[in-house]
Structure formats: structure tokens, C-alpha cells
Design a protein around this motif. Structure first.
Motif, PDB file in Angstrom:
ATOM      1  N   PRO A 125       4.599  -7.786   6.600  1.00 48.25           N
ATOM      2  CA  PRO A 125       5.185  -7.475   5.296  1.00 48.25           C
ATOM      3  C   PRO A 125       4.199  -7.558   4.139  1.00 48.25           C
ATOM      4  CG  PRO A 125       6.651  -8.898   6.557  1.00 48.25           C
ATOM      5  CD  PRO A 125       5.370  -8.806   7.329  1.00 48.25           C
ATOM      6  N   VAL A 126       3.343  -8.593   4.135  1.00 47.29           N
ATOM      7  CA  VAL A 126       2.392  -8.737   3.028  1.00 47.29           C
ATOM      8  C   VAL A 126       1.414  -7.564   2.994  1.00 47.29           C
ATOM      9  CG1 VAL A 126       0.503 -10.142   2.118  1.00 47.29           C
ATOM     10  CG2 VAL A 126       2.590 -11.243   2.937  1.00 47.29           C
ATOM     11  N   ALA A 127       0.851  -7.192   4.158  1.00 43.86           N
ATOM     12  CA  ALA A 127      -0.083  -6.068   4.217  1.00 43.86           C
ATOM     13  C   ALA A 127       0.596  -4.772   3.798  1.00 43.86           C
ATOM     14  CB  ALA A 127      -0.667  -5.944   5.621  1.00 43.86           C
ATOM     15  N   ALA A 128       1.831  -4.562   4.261  1.00 42.21           N
ATOM     16  CA  ALA A 128       2.556  -3.325   3.947  1.00 42.21           C
ATOM     17  C   ALA A 128       2.827  -3.198   2.450  1.00 42.21           C
ATOM     18  CB  ALA A 128       3.863  -3.289   4.730  1.00 42.21           C
ATOM     19  N   ILE A 184      -7.837  -2.322  -3.349  1.00 48.73           N
ATOM     20  CA  ILE A 184      -6.538  -2.769  -2.847  1.00 48.73           C
ATOM     21  C   ILE A 184      -6.432  -2.602  -1.332  1.00 48.73           C
ATOM     22  CG2 ILE A 184      -5.358  -0.563  -3.172  1.00 48.73           C
ATOM     23  CD1 ILE A 184      -3.929  -4.115  -3.766  1.00 48.73           C
ATOM     24  N   ILE A 185      -7.126  -1.586  -0.780  1.00 49.51           N
ATOM     25  CA  ILE A 185      -7.110  -1.398   0.671  1.00 49.51           C
ATOM     26  C   ILE A 185      -7.855  -2.542   1.352  1.00 49.51           C
ATOM     27  CG2 ILE A 185      -7.819   0.109   2.575  1.00 49.51           C
ATOM     28  CD1 ILE A 185      -5.471   1.113   0.861  1.00 49.51           C
ATOM     29  N   GLY A 186      -8.969  -2.946   0.778  1.00 47.57           N
ATOM     30  CA  GLY A 186      -9.683  -4.093   1.322  1.00 47.57           C
ATOM     31  C   GLY A 186      -8.852  -5.360   1.250  1.00 47.57           C
ATOM     32  N   VAL A 187      -8.165  -5.566   0.121  1.00 48.49           N
ATOM     33  CA  VAL A 187      -7.328  -6.757  -0.039  1.00 48.49           C
ATOM     34  C   VAL A 187      -6.167  -6.732   0.951  1.00 48.49           C
ATOM     35  CG1 VAL A 187      -5.789  -7.988  -1.618  1.00 48.49           C
ATOM     36  CG2 VAL A 187      -7.947  -7.043  -2.467  1.00 48.49           C
ATOM     37  N   ALA A 188      -5.500  -5.587   1.074  1.00 44.43           N
ATOM     38  CA  ALA A 188      -4.353  -5.479   1.981  1.00 44.43           C
ATOM     39  C   ALA A 188      -4.754  -5.758   3.419  1.00 44.43           C
ATOM     40  CB  ALA A 188      -3.734  -4.084   1.872  1.00 44.43           C
ATOM     41  N   THR A 189      -5.832  -5.128   3.863  1.00 40.86           N
ATOM     42  CA  THR A 189      -6.247  -5.322   5.250  1.00 40.86           C
ATOM     43  C   THR A 189      -6.824  -6.719   5.460  1.00 40.86           C
ATOM     44  OG1 THR A 189      -8.387  -4.266   4.744  1.00 40.86           O
ATOM     45  CG2 THR A 189      -6.646  -2.874   5.677  1.00 40.86           C
ATOM     46  N   GLY A 190      -7.502  -7.256   4.441  1.00 46.00           N
ATOM     47  CA  GLY A 190      -8.070  -8.596   4.556  1.00 46.00           C
ATOM     48  C   GLY A 190      -6.999  -9.671   4.634  1.00 46.00           C
ATOM     49  N   VAL A 191      -6.000  -9.576   3.766  1.00 46.88           N
ATOM     50  CA  VAL A 191      -4.910 -10.554   3.803  1.00 46.88           C
ATOM     51  C   VAL A 191      -4.118 -10.415   5.106  1.00 46.88           C
ATOM     52  CG1 VAL A 191      -2.743 -11.253   2.709  1.00 46.88           C
ATOM     53  CG2 VAL A 191      -4.730 -10.718   1.301  1.00 46.88           C
TER      54      VAL A 191
END
Length: 435
Positions: free
Chosen positions: A212-215, A26-33
Motif C-alpha cells: 500500500p505505501v509503495a502504491a 518520487i519513483i525512487g522514494v516509492a520503490t525505496g520505501v
């Protein structure tokens, strides 16, 4: 264990392999998006819309536009270099209910989007000074997203997972890096020049969503329980100084990465002019080939990015793969010099895209592993980000110098960029403490 002790343990600045048996996808997805949503708008502006708008304002591509782009890149990157380090350091000591990184990411996305709208409203030569000021503000506000977002990987990823998480992050970064110019290319039209301004507004919406999306995805814990630091002279020095002890590899990584980025940025900044002045394409044709090149680069990079990080984890090597990616960048960059047809830009996209997929997925893991002190991750990663901002300064300047020295021609710039990429490969291979 007290609340403060628990908070300190959570925010120790690093996670061990034993503490994190499963990869924090999820950290990879959050930072990637998050990276996709800030980088795509930035690249769409920097690579396509800004050159097109300035050429329209100044009466066509040429030395005047080149010199202005060089000046704009230099001022913006100087501002970015300073603010990345400062903002990164401030996030390291931020205490809030939303955590250390989230408040900065949210504010940065809002402020950057607002400034992008302002850039779209500048349409005449008399207001170019406003364009310059706004571009410098973008470089400041966007670092409120960039610096803390990258630090999240260092904060919450164990060493054995860094290649994998960097690969996930890289997918978003790659789509943004090469998809941004594709989006920008859709807003280039000989029949409707005003469409360029619409591009600024559309990309501003993407930027607004990044924070907002990353947060929401990364759900950072509160940092209110962390011990607060009295901001005296010692804390100020520890927070903002450049590291010296055990930092030799950090600076090798910094300058090696910078050389690679100069080659990539030098190609990107002048890609419109390689096609128009160098190959004789009109604006609409240039826009189509820029879009095609971006798609080719993005597809090959996306294929190789998710493979390269896990391979790096398995082989326990970072620098060899990063150096190899630089060699591929050098090969791709020189192709349009020898084969001066618009389709050669697509071939650049394929080969350089493979290199980009490897680079972006492994380089972030390499950056984290050369940090001398993980407790100051955001600040030291901000220093490493000078490889990006330094490339923004130097690539347009080097390009403008070469343009003048080489008789007012764009195409001979390409072999020089290839050599610069190879220098970057050599510097990366000189790193000692990372395999």
C-alpha cells in the motif's frame, strides 16, 4: 492520438532523456520505501529469527540446523527463481485500472504477511514440514512485490537519471537489508525464547505495509487502454523465454552479481554461528553484536549510497564501481577470520557497508542498462533476480559443504567467501556494452 496510442506511448517500457528533463525522485522514494518494508522483514527472518527458531526446535546449532537451512534455502530459492520470472512476465501484460505493477504489489504484501504469521506459529519438530511449505510460499508471494517494484524504475526513469534514482532506491534497500537483522536481533533472548515468535508477528506488520505505501507514492496510471495481447503460442514464448539475442552482458551481470551476493548471503546466513560457535559468544551477546554490525553496515551504506549513484551518472560508468564494491565486500568478509573477536563483526559492517552502499546504488542502474529489450523489463529483471535467489540457493549449500570439508568449523568459510566476491568483480568487469 487515440486513447490506445496514448496509453502505448505512456507504457513504451522506457523514457528518453528528452522526455524527462527532471529526475523522478518520487519513483525512487516509492520503490525505496517499498523495498525497505519488504526486505527488512525478510532479512530479519532469514538471517536471525529462522536460525534461532530452528536451533531451539532442533536442540542447538550444528550440522542438523545447517543442513536444514541449506535445504530450506535451496527449495525456497528454486521456487523464487521460477516465480520471479513468471510474475514479472505477467505484470508486463497486466491490464488494470491500477496499472500493470500495483495490483501485484498489493496482493503480494497481504499474502506474504499472512504466511509470516504462520511461520511464527510453528514451534516443534513434528511441524517442520509446515515450516518448509510456508517458506516456499513466502518466496512465491514476496516476488509479487519484488518483481514489479523493481520494474517501475525501468518503466519510468530516463537513462541520465538512473544512477540518482537507483541511489534513492538503494537507501531503502540498504536500510531493509541491514536493518532487518537489527530488528531481528531485538527478539533474541536466552531468558525469553518465545520472544522470537513475537518477532515474526512484528515483521509481518511491516510486510503488510509495503504494498500500500509503495502504491500510494508511485501512483501508477491505468493500463486498461494498452493494447491487449491474445495469449497464443507466440505471445507465450515471447513473454516467458530467456533472451538470447544481444543478451551476453545480461548473463555476465547475472553471474557476477550472483557471486557477490553469495559472499554477502553466506556471511549473513551464518553470522549467528560465527559469533556463537566460532567466537564463543552466547545468544544474547550474539544478538547484540549482530545488531551493532547491522547498524554499522547500514550507516556506512546509507552515507555512500546517495553519493555513488550521482557519481556514476557523472562519470558515465557503472561496472567499475560495482566491481570496486565487490572488492570491499571481500576485504570486510575476511576480517573476522583473522581477528576472532565479536567486535570484528562490526568492522565487517563498516567496510562491507561502504561496498554495499556503492553496490546497491549503482547495480540497479547497471541491471537496467544490460536489458536486451526494455519492453520486457519485469521479466528480464526477474531473470537478473536469479542473482539473488541463486545466492540463496548456493550460499547455504556452499556453507554446509565447506563446514563439513573444513572439519566442522565455521570460521574457515570466510576466506572462501572473499574469493567468491572477487570472482564476481571479474565477471562484472567483463561486461562490454556498459562502461
Amino acid at each position: 492520438m487515440s486513447t490506445n496510442e496514448q496509453a502505448a506511448a505512456v507504457w513504451s517500457g522506457h523514457v528518453t532523456d528528452e522526455e524527462q528533463p527532471k529526475a523522478p525522485i518520487i519513483i525512487g522514494v516509492a520503490t525505496g520505501v517499498g523495498a525497505l518494508l519488504w526486505l527488512a522483514p525478510f532479512m530479519g527472518l532469514n538471517s536471525v529469527l529462522n536460525p534461532a527458531k530452528l536451533a531451539a526446535i532442533m536442540g542447538g546449532a550444528g550440522a542438523e540446523v545447517n543442513n536444514y537451512l541449506a535445504m530450506l534455502g535451496t527449495l525456497g530459492a528454486i521456487v523464487s527463481t521460477i516465480t520471479t520470472i513468471i510474475i514479472g512476465a505477467l505484470t508486463d501484460i497486466t491490464r488494470s485500472r491500477l496499472g500493470r505493477r500495483t495490483p501485484w504489489i498489493l496482493a503480494g504484501s497481504l499474502l506474504t504477511a499472512a504466511v509470516m504469521v504462520g511461520l511464527g506459529l510453528v514451534n516443534d519438530r513434528a511441524h517442520l514440514w509446515i515450516f518448509t511449505v510456508l517458506w516456499c510460499l513466502i518466496q512465491t508471494f514476496i516476488n509479487m512485490i519484488v518483481a514489479p517494484l523493481i520494474a517501475v524504475i525501468a518503466d519510468r526513469t530516463a537513462p541520465k537519471h538512473r544512477g540518482l534514482i537507483s541511489s534513492v532506491y538503494a537507501i531503502g534497500y540498504i536500510i531493509g537489508q541491514y536493518g532487518g537483522p537489527v530488528i531481528g536481533g531485538f527478539f533474541m533472548s536466552d531468558k525469553n525464547p518465545g520472544l522470537v515468535n513475537t518477532g515474526y508477528y512484528a515483521l509481518a506488520v511491516m510486510m503488510l505495509l509495503s504494498g500500500p505505501v509503495a502504491a500510494i507514492l508511485m501512483r501508477e496510471k491505468s493500463s486498461l487502454g494498452m493494447p491487449k495481447k491474445k495469449f497464443d503460442g507466440k505471445v507465450f514464448a515471447d513473454t516467458f523465454k530467456f533472451p538470447t539475442k544481444g543478451a551476453a552482458d545480461l548473463y555476465k551481470a547475472l553471474f557476477g552479481k550472483m557471486m557477490i551476493n553469495i559472499a554477502v548471503t553466506g556471511f549473513s546466513v551464518y553470522q549467528v554461528f560465527y559469533l556463537t560457535s566460532g567466537m564463543g559468544a552466547d545468544q544474547s551477546t550474539a544478538g547484540k553484536y549482530i545488531s551493532a554490525m547491522g547498524v554499522a553496515t547500514m550507516i556506512t551504506a546509507i552515507i555512500f549510497a546517495p553519493l555513488s549513484g550521482p557519481v556514476s551518472d557523472f562519470l558515465k560508468t557503472r561496472k567499475k564501481l560495482v566491481a570496486f564494491s565487490a572488492v570491499l565486500t571481500a576485504i570486510g568478509t575476511i576480517i573476522p577470520f583473522f581477528y576472532r573477536e565479536p567486535v570484528s563483526m562490526v568492522w565487517y559492517g563498516v567496510i562491507a557497508g561502504i561496498g554495499a552502499g556503492i553496490f546497491f546504488s549503482v547495480d540497479q542502474a547497471l541491471n537496467i542498462e544490460v536489458l536486451p529489450n526494455p519492453e520486457n523489463a519485469a521479466k528480464d529483471l526477474g531473470i537478473l533476480n536469479f542473482a539473488n535467489t541463486g545466492a540463496q540457493i548456493l550460499a547455504p549449500v556452499v556453507g554446509a559443504i565447506l563446514f563439513n570439508v573444513l572439519g566442522g568449523q565455521y570460521m574457515p568459510i570466510l576466506p572462501c567467501l572473499s574469493v567468491i566476491a572477487l570472482v564476481g568483480a571479474v565477471l562484472v568487469m567483463m561486461i562490454k556494452k556498459v562502461r
